[in-house]
Motif scaffolding. Structure first.
Motif, PDB file in Angstrom:
ATOM      1  N   ILE A   1      84.275  71.889  11.649  1.00  0.00           N
ATOM      2  CA  ILE A   1      84.034  70.475  11.329  1.00  0.00           C
ATOM      3  C   ILE A   1      82.538  70.192  11.281  1.00  0.00           C
ATOM      4  CG2 ILE A   1      84.312  68.105  12.181  1.00  0.00           C
ATOM      5  CD1 ILE A   1      87.012  69.031  13.390  1.00  0.00           C
ATOM      6  N   ALA A   2      81.789  70.755  12.257  1.00  0.00           N
ATOM      7  CA  ALA A   2      80.329  70.558  12.282  1.00  0.00           C
ATOM      8  C   ALA A   2      79.681  71.142  11.034  1.00  0.00           C
ATOM      9  CB  ALA A   2      79.744  71.207  13.532  1.00  0.00           C
ATOM     10  N   PHE A   3      80.154  72.307  10.598  1.00  0.00           N
ATOM     11  CA  PHE A   3      79.627  72.945   9.384  1.00  0.00           C
ATOM     12  C   PHE A   3      79.908  72.085   8.158  1.00  0.00           C
ATOM     13  CE2 PHE A   3      80.175  76.614   6.228  1.00  0.00           C
ATOM     14  CZ  PHE A   3      78.813  76.714   5.976  1.00  0.00           C
ATOM     15  N   ARG A   4      81.118  71.554   8.085  1.00  0.00           N
ATOM     16  CA  ARG A   4      81.483  70.657   6.976  1.00  0.00           C
ATOM     17  C   ARG A   4      80.611  69.402   6.992  1.00  0.00           C
ATOM     18  NH1 ARG A   4      83.335  69.989   1.937  1.00  0.00           N
ATOM     19  NH2 ARG A   4      84.496  68.074   1.655  1.00  0.00           N
TER      20      ARG A   4
ATOM     21  N   TYR B   1      69.831  74.236  11.871  1.00  0.00           N
ATOM     22  CA  TYR B   1      71.027  73.755  12.567  1.00  0.00           C
ATOM     23  C   TYR B   1      72.279  74.396  11.976  1.00  0.00           C
ATOM     24  CZ  TYR B   1      72.656  70.489  16.118  1.00  0.00           C
ATOM     25  OH  TYR B   1      73.147  69.955  17.281  1.00  0.00           O
ATOM     26  N   ILE B   2      72.306  74.574  10.661  1.00  0.00           N
ATOM     27  CA  ILE B   2      73.437  75.270  10.034  1.00  0.00           C
ATOM     28  C   ILE B   2      73.530  76.692  10.583  1.00  0.00           C
ATOM     29  CG2 ILE B   2      74.228  76.290   7.859  1.00  0.00           C
ATOM     30  CD1 ILE B   2      73.319  73.765   6.429  1.00  0.00           C
ATOM     31  N   TYR B   3      72.384  77.332  10.742  1.00  0.00           N
ATOM     32  CA  TYR B   3      72.319  78.697  11.272  1.00  0.00           C
ATOM     33  C   TYR B   3      72.933  78.778  12.671  1.00  0.00           C
ATOM     34  CZ  TYR B   3      69.809  82.205  14.083  1.00  0.00           C
ATOM     35  OH  TYR B   3      69.477  83.182  14.986  1.00  0.00           O
ATOM     36  N   VAL B   4      72.563  77.868  13.582  1.00  0.00           N
ATOM     37  CA  VAL B   4      73.082  77.941  14.957  1.00  0.00           C
ATOM     38  C   VAL B   4      74.568  77.565  14.999  1.00  0.00           C
ATOM     39  CG1 VAL B   4      70.846  77.563  16.054  1.00  0.00           C
ATOM     40  CG2 VAL B   4      72.276  75.591  15.528  1.00  0.00           C
ATOM     41  N   VAL B   5      75.004  76.649  14.118  1.00  0.00           N
ATOM     42  CA  VAL B   5      76.428  76.295  14.060  1.00  0.00           C
ATOM     43  C   VAL B   5      77.245  77.470  13.523  1.00  0.00           C
ATOM     44  CG1 VAL B   5      78.116  74.859  12.831  1.00  0.00           C
ATOM     45  CG2 VAL B   5      76.147  73.787  13.925  1.00  0.00           C
ATOM     46  N   LEU B   6      76.730  78.142  12.495  1.00  0.00           N
ATOM     47  CA  LEU B   6      77.448  79.277  11.909  1.00  0.00           C
ATOM     48  C   LEU B   6      77.571  80.441  12.893  1.00  0.00           C
ATOM     49  CD1 LEU B   6      76.153  79.389   8.224  1.00  0.00           C
ATOM     50  CD2 LEU B   6      78.501  79.019   8.975  1.00  0.00           C
ATOM     51  N   ILE B   7      76.545  80.648  13.705  1.00  0.00           N
ATOM     52  CA  ILE B   7      76.621  81.708  14.721  1.00  0.00           C
ATOM     53  C   ILE B   7      77.800  81.443  15.663  1.00  0.00           C
ATOM     54  CG2 ILE B   7      75.495  82.585  16.814  1.00  0.00           C
ATOM     55  CD1 ILE B   7      72.877  82.571  15.353  1.00  0.00           C
TER      56      ILE B   7
ATOM     57  N   GLN C   1      76.319  84.210   5.398  1.00  0.00           N
ATOM     58  CA  GLN C   1      75.779  82.855   5.346  1.00  0.00           C
ATOM     59  C   GLN C   1      74.817  82.592   6.500  1.00  0.00           C
ATOM     60  OE1 GLN C   1      78.618  79.675   3.915  1.00  0.00           O
ATOM     61  NE2 GLN C   1      80.125  81.242   4.423  1.00  0.00           N
ATOM     62  N   ILE C   2      75.057  83.240   7.653  1.00  0.00           N
ATOM     63  CA  ILE C   2      74.137  83.105   8.786  1.00  0.00           C
ATOM     64  C   ILE C   2      72.762  83.628   8.397  1.00  0.00           C
ATOM     65  CG2 ILE C   2      73.603  84.026  11.089  1.00  0.00           C
ATOM     66  CD1 ILE C   2      76.653  83.913  11.649  1.00  0.00           C
ATOM     67  N   TYR C   3      72.720  84.828   7.782  1.00  0.00           N
ATOM     68  CA  TYR C   3      71.438  85.391   7.344  1.00  0.00           C
ATOM     69  C   TYR C   3      70.770  84.503   6.304  1.00  0.00           C
ATOM     70  CZ  TYR C   3      71.994  89.877   9.759  1.00  0.00           C
ATOM     71  OH  TYR C   3      72.104  90.855  10.712  1.00  0.00           O
ATOM     72  N   LEU C   4      71.581  83.965   5.388  1.00  0.00           N
ATOM     73  CA  LEU C   4      71.030  83.118   4.326  1.00  0.00           C
ATOM     74  C   LEU C   4      70.436  81.839   4.912  1.00  0.00           C
ATOM     75  CD1 LEU C   4      70.651  82.893   1.279  1.00  0.00           C
ATOM     76  CD2 LEU C   4      72.921  81.851   1.126  1.00  0.00           C
ATOM     77  N   ALA C   5      71.161  81.189   5.832  1.00  0.00           N
ATOM     78  CA  ALA C   5      70.668  79.952   6.448  1.00  0.00           C
ATOM     79  C   ALA C   5      69.432  80.215   7.295  1.00  0.00           C
ATOM     80  CB  ALA C   5      71.773  79.327   7.302  1.00  0.00           C
ATOM     81  N   GLU C   6      69.441  81.330   8.059  1.00  0.00           N
ATOM     82  CA  GLU C   6      68.271  81.656   8.888  1.00  0.00           C
ATOM     83  C   GLU C   6      67.066  81.978   8.010  1.00  0.00           C
ATOM     84  OE1 GLU C   6      67.112  84.428  12.751  1.00  0.00           O
ATOM     85  OE2 GLU C   6      68.829  84.982  11.504  1.00  0.00           O
TER      86      GLU C   6
END
Length: 710
Positions: free
Chosen positions: A493-496, A518-524, A567-572
C-alpha cells in the motif's frame, strides 16, 4: 415593448418589488475595483457567502430565460409534435437524441444531472410526449438509463469524488408504467425496420408494402432517416441491457454484457456514418449549433439549461459546457472499452490477482461509471465477487492450505476487522487517483494497528498453545502466516501511495531525491516481507510433500522477490544520482522563505511517518544516506547495471505473464539509459555546457536521465 420580467414573480403581502437599477448605476460611478456595497452588520463570514449580482456563476436568477417549466412550455420551447411536417419532425427528434447523448456524457464527467440530461424539457414532463411514440420511448429509456447509472454509482459510493453526480434534485427519474418502456421501444424499432424494408423493396414488392406508412414525406430521404434512427434506438437498447447484465450478482451477466458491448460498438459506428447524411440534409433547419452537439450541426429543440440551475442550491450554479457530439461518442467508446475489460476478467479467486487487476485497470484512467461497476463486481455482500468469503481469500493470499478456511479463528474480532480492511482497500483502489492516494495514506495507520492487534492475539494464542494440542497449533500457524501477509500488504500500500504521487504530478524535480530514497526503503521492506512469507509457505508445502522441494512455484516466488530487487537497485540508483546532482550543485533548489527540504519531507511523507512505515525512518536518516553522494563514489557501484543484470536473469520466471514482462522491459530501458548518463557524469567528464534533465518516457514513475547541450 418587452414584458416586465418581474411580472412572472408576483409580490406578496410581505414583499414589494422595487427597481434598484438607478441605485446600482449611481454606485458604479463611486465604487473602486474590489469594493462592494454592504450594511453596517456585514462581516468577513458574510462576504464569503455573498452573491455577486449579475454574475451568471453566482446569481442563479440572471441566467434564467424562464422562471418555470410551465412558462417555457407555454412559450413553445418543447412542442409536441415538434413540427407538422413529418420530415422536419424526424430531423428534430434525431437532433434531440444526439444532444441528449452529449448531455449524458457531460453528466458522466461529473456535472449536475439537472443542468445536463434534464435540461431537456421533454424529460421533465414525460406524459406530454405520449402521443409521439418515437420521442416518448426514447425519453423513457434515457430516464431508465440515468436511474440505472445513479443506482450503481450510489451503491458503490464512489460519488464522494464528485458530490453532484448522484444528486437527483427530485427530478422525474421514474414514472408510471416504467416496466413497459422496452416493449414500447421494441415496437417503435420494429415499425421503423418495416419502413426501411419497404423503402428498399423493389417496385413489384413495393405494392405489397403500400399499407406501411412511411416515416416521413420525402421518399429520397426515407432510407437515410430510418437508418439514422434505428442505430440510435438500438444503441440505447443495448446500452441499457449492458447495464442490467453487469448488475447481476456474482458476475453471472458478464458474458451477456460483452455481447451487448459488441452491439453498442457496432451501432456507434453506424451513428457516426449517419453524420454525413444528416449534415447534407440539414438545410432550412433552425439556428446553427455553436457547440456542435448534434450530428447534423443544428441546434436541438426543447432544451433550456438555465431552467434547472436554481436546483443546484445551496451551491452557485456551475457554468457547464456540454461536450460536442464527437467527444460524446469518444467518451462512450472509452466507457464501453473499459466495461469490456471488466467483463473479460476471469474472476480469479485470488486476492493478489484481484488487487493487481484493479491497479492495471486504473492505468487506462477509467471514468467514474466504469470504476463503480468494477467495485460492485469485486465487493458484493462482504465477499470477493459475492461468492468467496474474505477470510478464505486472506488465508490463500497468506499461503495457507485450504483446510484453514473454516477455522474458528475467523470469528476473532481482529480477523473480522482485517477482512473489513481488505474490502475497504479494494473499494479505495477503484476510486480516482487523487482520492485513492489520500485514502491509502490514511489507511496505512489502520493496517499498522491491525498488525499490532493480531500480534497481541498471536502472543495470547501462543501461551495457550502448549496446554492444548492440535487445534491451537493450527491457529498459531494461521496467525504467523497472516501476520507476515499483513506486513507485506502494508508495504505494498505504501509503495502504491508513493507511485500515485508521480501520476498526480505532486513531486517536483527537486523532490525526486527524497521520493526515490523513500521508495527504496519501502521496497526493501516489501521484498523482505514477501520473501519471508514465501519461505513460510514453501516450508509448509515441503513438510506435506518432500517430492516438491524444487517445485516450479519456489522458482516463481523467488522471481517475484528478484523483480522487486531490480526496482530496489533502480530506486536507489536514482536517489543517489539526484543526491549527487544536488551535492555538486547541478540541481539547485529554489530559495524561498517557506518549505525547507525538511518541511517538504514532512509534507510528502507525513502519512507514512505517522504509520511508522518503515520503522525508524526520518529526515535525519535520509540526510545521512545522501549527504556524501557524488559521481566519483557512484563509480564504485553501478546500481543501474545491477538492475539490468537482475532483469535479464528474472525474465524467464515470468514467461507466462506478459504484463510483468512488459514492466521488466520498462525497468530495463530506464536502467540502461541512466547507466549511460551515469558514465558521462563520472570523474568530472560531464561538460558544464551539457545539461541533465529527466523524463518519464519509458516508465510512469522511474525517471530517465537525458543529457543535452545548452
Amino acid at each position: 415593448m418587452a414584458e416586465d420580467p418581474r411580472a412572472s414573480i408576483p409580490s406578496t403581502h410581505n414583499s414589494v418589488w422595487a427597481d434598484v437599477s438607478p441605485l446600482l448605476q449611481a454606485a458604479c460611478h463611486d465604487l473602486q475595483e474590489g469594493e462592494l456595497i454592504h450594511g453596517d452588520n456585514f462581516n468577513l463570514f458574510a462576504a464569503m457567502s455573498a452573491l455577486e449580482i449579475m454574475d451568471p456563476k453566482m446569481d442563479s436568477g440572471i441566467a434564467c430565460t424562464y422562471y418555470s417549466l410551465d412558462e417555457a412550455i407555454e412559450d413553445g420551447v418543447a412542442p409536441v409534435p415538434i413540427s407538422a411536417d413529418k420530415t422536419t419532425d424526424v430531423r428534430c427528434v434525431i437532433d434531440i437524441m444526439d444532444h441528449l447523448l452529449a448531455c449524458e456524457a457531460t453528466w458522466h464527467k461529473g456535472h449536475s444531472l439537472a443542468q445536463t440530461v434534464y435540461s431537456c424539457l421533454y424529460l421533465l414532463r414525460l406524459e406530454r410526449t405520449s402521443s409521439h411514440a418515437l420521442l416518448h420511448s426514447y425519453c423513457k429509456i434515457i430516464c431508465a438509463t440515468c436511474k440505472a447509472v445513479l443506482s450503481v454509482v450510489s451503491e458503490a459510493r464512489t460519488h464522494e469524488e464528485e458530490d453532484l453526480f448522484t444528486m437527483a434534485y427530485g427530478l422525474p427519474l421514474s414514472g408510471d408504467g416504467d416496466e413497459k418502456f422496452l416493449t414500447m421501444l421494441n415496437a417503435v424499432e420494429e415499425t421503423i425496420s418495416r419502413q426501411l424494408r419497404a423503402c428498399k423493396a423493389s417496385s413489384s414488392k413495393r405494392r405489397l408494402s403500400e399499407d406501411i406508412e412511411p416515416l416521413q414525406n420525402n421518399p429520397d430521404l426515407e432510407e437515410g432517416y430510418c437508418k439514422a434512427l434505428l442505430c440510435r434506438l438500438r444503441f440505447r437498447k443495448h446500452f441499457y441491457h449492458l447495464l442490467m447484465s453487469m448488475k447481476r450478482p456474482q458476475g453471472r451477466g458478464l458474458e451477456l454484457a460483452r455481447k451487448h458491448i459488441a452491439s453498442c460498438f457496432s451501432e456507434i459506428d453506424y451513428i457516426q456514418k449517419s453524420s454525413e447524411f444528416l449534415r447534407a440534409n440539414a438545410h432550412g433547419m433552425s439556428e446553427q449549433n455553436i457547440v456542435n452537439t448534434t450530428a447534423s450541426g443544428c441546434q436541438a429543440i426543447g432544451f433550456d439549461a438555465s431552467l434547472n440551475c436554481r436546483l443546484s442550491a445551496p451551491t452557485p450554479p456551475r457554468a457547464i459546457k456540454i461536450l460536442s457530439w464527437e467527444k460524446a461518442l469518444e467518451y462512450f467508446k472509452k466507457l464501453l472499452k473499459d466495461l469490456d475489460v471488466i467483463c473479460s476478467y476471469s474472476l480469479d479467486p485470488s486476492l493478489e490477482a484481484a488487487l493487481l487487476f484493479v491497479v492495471k485497470f486504473q492505468k487506462s484512467q477509467p471514468d467514474l461509471v466504469s470504476r463503480a461497476h468494477l467495485q460492485l463486481l469485486l465487493v458484493q455482500d462482504g465477499k470477493l465477487y459475492g461468492r468467496d468469503p474474505i477470510f478464505s481469500m486472506i488465508t490463500r493470499a497468506a499461503g495457507l492450505p485450504d483446510v484453514t478456511e473454516n477455522h474458528d479463528i475467523q470469528k476473532n474480532e481482529f480477523m473480522v476487522q482485517l477482512g473489513q480492511l481488505v474490502m475497504h482497500l479494494l473499494k479505495i483502489l477503484c476510486t480516482n487517483a487523487a482520492w485513492q492516494r489520500r485514502k491509502l495514506g490514511k489507511m496505512l495507520q489502520d493496517w499498522r494497528v491491525s498488525y499490532v492487534q493480531l500480534e497481541m492475539a498471536f502472543k495470547s494464542e501462543f501461551e495457550e498453545a502448549s496446554k492444548t494440542a492440535n487445534n491451537k497449533k493450527i491457529g498459531l500457524k494461521i496467525y504467523q502466516h497472516i501476520l507476515a501477509w499483513v506486513e507485506e500488504q502494508t508495504y505494498w500500500i505504501a509503495f502504491r501511495f508513493l507511485n500515485l504521487g508521480f501520476e498526480l504530478e505532486l513531486y517536483s524535480v527537486h523532490d525526486y531525491c527524497m521520493v526515490y530514497w523513500y521508495i527504496y526503503v519501502v521496497l526493501i521492506k516489501l521484498a523482505e516481507k514477501k520473501h519471508f512469507r514465501i519461505v513460510m509457505s514453501s516450508d509448509s508445502a515441503k513438510k506435506k510433500s518432500k517430492k516438491k522441494r524444487d517445485s516450479f512455484k519456489d522458482g516463481e516466488f523467488s522471481a517475484a522477490v528478484l523483480f522487486l530487487q531490480s526496482q530496489i537497485y533502480l530506486a536507489e540508483g536514482l536517489s543517489m544520482m539526484f543526491a549527487a546532482l544536488r551535492n555538486e550543485c547541478r540541481i539547485v533548489r529554489p530559495q524561498g522563505p517557506f518549505n525547507t527540504e525538511h518541511e517538504i519531507f514532512i509534507q510528502q511523507f507525513e502519512l507514512l511517518q505517522k504509520a511508522c512505515v518503515p520503522d525508524n525512518i526520518s529526515y535525519v536518516t535520509f540526510k545521512e544516506s545522501t549527504a556524501h553522494a557524488n559521481f566519483s563514489t557512484l563509480a564504485t557501484f553501478d546500481y543501474f547495471k545491477e538492475a539490468q543484470k537482475i532483469v535479464k536473469e528474472v525474465k524467464s520466471g515470468f514467461s507466462n505473464d506478459p504484463d510483468t514482462i512488459a514492466e521488466l522491459r520498462r525497468v530495463e530501458q530506464v536502467a540502461e539509459r541512466n547507466s549511460i548518463v551515469l558514465n558521462l557524469c563520472r570523474a568530472g567528464t560531464l561538460d558544464p555546457k551539457l545539461k541533465i534533465s529527466f523524463t518519464f518516457c519509458h516508465h510512469p514513475f522511474y525517471a530517465t536521465a537525458i543529457v543535452k547541450r545548452s
